[in-house]
Design an enzyme around this catalytic site. Structure first.
Site, PDB file in Angstrom:
ATOM      1  N   ASP A 128     -19.425  33.655  26.432  1.00  0.00           N
ATOM      2  CA  ASP A 128     -20.667  32.899  26.643  1.00  0.00           C
ATOM      3  C   ASP A 128     -20.681  31.605  25.831  1.00  0.00           C
ATOM      4  O   ASP A 128     -21.741  31.011  25.613  1.00  0.00           O
ATOM      5  CB  ASP A 128     -21.873  33.751  26.237  1.00  0.00           C
ATOM      6  CG  ASP A 128     -22.402  34.589  27.399  1.00  0.00           C
ATOM      7  OD1 ASP A 128     -21.809  34.520  28.486  1.00  0.00           O
ATOM      8  OD2 ASP A 128     -23.393  35.321  27.196  1.00  0.00           O
ATOM      9  N   ASP A 187     -17.144  43.955  19.402  1.00  0.00           N
ATOM     10  CA  ASP A 187     -17.626  42.601  19.110  1.00  0.00           C
ATOM     11  C   ASP A 187     -16.450  41.724  18.696  1.00  0.00           C
ATOM     12  O   ASP A 187     -15.366  42.217  18.377  1.00  0.00           O
ATOM     13  CB  ASP A 187     -18.681  42.637  18.007  1.00  0.00           C
ATOM     14  CG  ASP A 187     -20.046  43.064  18.543  1.00  0.00           C
ATOM     15  OD1 ASP A 187     -20.194  43.160  19.775  1.00  0.00           O
ATOM     16  OD2 ASP A 187     -20.945  43.317  17.715  1.00  0.00           O
ATOM     17  N   ASP A 189     -15.461  40.176  16.131  1.00  0.00           N
ATOM     18  CA  ASP A 189     -14.781  40.282  14.835  1.00  0.00           C
ATOM     19  C   ASP A 189     -14.199  41.668  14.588  1.00  0.00           C
ATOM     20  O   ASP A 189     -13.733  41.954  13.484  1.00  0.00           O
ATOM     21  CB  ASP A 189     -15.743  39.917  13.707  1.00  0.00           C
ATOM     22  CG  ASP A 189     -16.973  40.813  13.683  1.00  0.00           C
ATOM     23  OD1 ASP A 189     -17.528  41.073  14.770  1.00  0.00           O
ATOM     24  OD2 ASP A 189     -17.392  41.264  12.596  1.00  0.00           O
ATOM     25  N   ASP A 281     -28.098  47.875  22.352  1.00  0.00           N
ATOM     26  CA  ASP A 281     -27.273  49.053  22.102  1.00  0.00           C
ATOM     27  C   ASP A 281     -28.125  50.289  21.832  1.00  0.00           C
ATOM     28  O   ASP A 281     -27.898  51.360  22.409  1.00  0.00           O
ATOM     29  CB  ASP A 281     -26.316  48.794  20.934  1.00  0.00           C
ATOM     30  CG  ASP A 281     -26.987  48.063  19.779  1.00  0.00           C
ATOM     31  OD1 ASP A 281     -28.230  48.009  19.737  1.00  0.00           O
ATOM     32  OD2 ASP A 281     -26.261  47.556  18.905  1.00  0.00           O
TER      33      ASP A 281
END
Length: 521
Positions: A128, A187, A189, A281
């Site tokens: 994105d 994610d 990282d 989530d």
């Protein structure tokens, strides 16, 4: 002239004193006494919750109640080799990202390095990014891995509607996803080990009632600064105690948004991803649980990731993590009560323990009681806080929280002071979520530095970064710090409870934070 001015100031002070005495007994004392009672009740709730958690985790450890014993688990490699790779389920790996210049290579490389039959896995990068340069960099990285034979898809949108939830939802619409049985989410990282799927997928294959397998987070930069050490202490308790207890007793806990694998049929049955809050989530986890699905937490499976090391990034993250659950509680409390697919006991656990005590009471009592009400009793000695409420309960709660990170026990005092400072922002965010106020859907992506800090520091050590005063000075923290310092001074002169030791230490913590001397720059 000076005498007249002095006389005027004296008159104002005298009149203020008279007004204070007039409202003190009929108004201030009853209100403060009632507030103390409410705060003590919340403290007892939190204390009971922590003690219960401590007892359960002790029993889990004593009896060795590991998920591999609680559920059927067999290595996937023992499946019938005659069937070839078709014996293995199809797995989708999603990596949502947004302008992740510093870490995109780490996450994509780790996902592409997952050990699984190459024709039974699809890596999906959901980018994105609004920076065209970063977009090109991510696209090139995906093409590089594709040239090595990795089945990797680079997907972009022309908007950021729904933020992460919107990206994940859009990613599930592609035709190739229909062939997949499970979806692993990381994610930008996060760096899973190559055997991640071998250790998680068997739970889903052999236990059709399980919807989610969640792994633990391992922090690669916990020693970067004192602030990251404090975060490690809080998050270790969450994973080692809260997630473990929820998994072992109720087969329910909040999905952490990453480092987990979902059964796609369960995800779809629960209604898929929704962007009505900033905790998509947790929203999905609660809805799936209300459908009767079970979750399992694998605490010995750790996935490396990064903690926010700047105070600005951490504040934004904590706002999202505190506002979102409160807002979700507001939206789902009635729905949880009305469902008939789960037991009454589980409903009570989700509403009272998971949401009310941990996501609301914990934040409110930490700030309102210990940073506002307790100091106020110094100014109003008619209102007394019993020693068990002012000392014994908070000390016990603190010690129970510290069991998750034994290596940081010597930092316990710093952790208490830091958590109290952060409770200011968590309390504010909780009220915003409950009231659906202006910033309720604010989503600021947590800044990740990856290896940038390590590689840039030697060459730029002599250059001091320029920071605007407005970005470094935090007014709310300074106001609370001044209030606590005033109460401490008053206690030194007039008080008898010796609260001034705590008040001075806590005010210094607020001042240090207020002037921006926390975290990395």
């Amino acid at each position: 002239m000076d005498r007249l001015s002095s006389a005027g100031v004296g008159d104002v002070a005298w009149q203020t004193g008279i007004m204070w005495q007039q409202v003190r007994q009929p108004v201030v004392v009853p209100v403060l006494r009632w507030t103390v009672g409410v705060c003590l009740a919340m403290s007892v709730m939190l204390f009971a919750e922590r003690v219960y958690m401590g007892i359960v985790i002790f029993l889990i450890r004593m009896f060795g109640k590991r998920p591999q014993k609680q559920y059927k688990w067999e290595p996937m490699k023992e499946l019938d080799v005659e069937l070839g790779n078709s014996a293995y389920p199809m797995v989708l790996v999603q990596i949502p990202m947004y302008n992740e210049k510093e870490v995109y290579q780490l996450s994509i490389g780790a996902a592409c390095g997952l050990s699984w039959p190459s024709d039974r896995i699809i890596i999906q990068v959901l980018d994105d990014s609004t920076d065209p340069i970063i977009k090109d960099m991510v696209s090139v990285e995906c093409r590089r891995w594709a040239s090595k034979g990795i089945n990797i898809k680079y997907e972009i949108r022309d908007n950021r509607n729904g933020y992460k939830a919107g990206a994940l939802k859009e990613g599930m619409k592609h035709s190739y996803v229909k062939r997949c049985d499970y979806v692993a989410i990381f994610d930008a990282d996060f760096q899973p080990e190559p055997d991640f799927l071998w250790r998680t997928i068997p739970f889903l294959v052999h236990n059709p009632q399980i919807a989610l397998v969640q792994a633990r987070w391992k922090f690669v930069n916990a020693d970067e600064c004192l602030m990251t050490r404090m975060q490690e202490m809080s998050l270790d308790y969450h994973f080692i105690v809260e997630q473990e207890v929820g998994s072992a007793t109720y087969a329910f806990f909040g999905f952490n948004g990453t480092a987990g694998v979902w059964r796609i049929s369960a995800l779809n049955e629960a209604g898929g991803w929704k962007d009505r809050t900033t905790v998509e989530d947790m929203d999905l986890a609660v809805r799936a649980s209300l459908k009767g699905w079970k979750f399992v937490y694998v605490g010995d499976l750790k996935v490396k990731n990064e903690l926010p090391s700047t105070f600005k990034a951490y504040r934004y993250q904590q706002h999202r993590w505190s506002c979102g659950p409160a807002n979700l509680f507001r939206k789902m409390a009635i729905e949880i009560l009305k469902t008939n697919k789960v037991s009454l006991w589980k409903k009570c656990y989700v509403i009272y323990s998971f949401f009310f005590v941990r996501k609301i009471v914990a934040h409110l009592v930490t700030f309102i009681f210990y940073c506002v009400v307790l100091p106020a009793t110094v100014l109003v000695p008619e209102v007394q806080v019993p020693k068990w409420g002012a000392v014994y309960i908070p000390c016990t709660i603190t010690l129970l929280n510290a069991v998750g990170t034994p290596r940081s026990l010597h930092l316990l005092v710093f952790w208490i002071l830091f958590e109290n400072v952060m409770s200011l922002h968590r309390t504010k965010a909780t009220f915003i979520g409950l009231l659906e106020a202006g910033r309720v859907n604010e989503w600021v992506v947590t800044e990740k530095l990856g290896d940038a800090l390590k590689t840039k520091m030697p060459s730029k050590a002599s250059k001091k970064p320029r920071i605007r005063i407005g970005e470094r000075v935090h007014l709310l923290e300074l106001i609370v710090g001044i209030y606590l310092f005033f109460c401490g001074c008053y206690d030194v002169v007039f008080g008898k409870n010796h609260y001034f030791i705590y008040l001075f230490l806590q005010s210094m913590a607020f001042f240090i934070t207020g002037f921006g001397y926390i975290g990395t720059v």
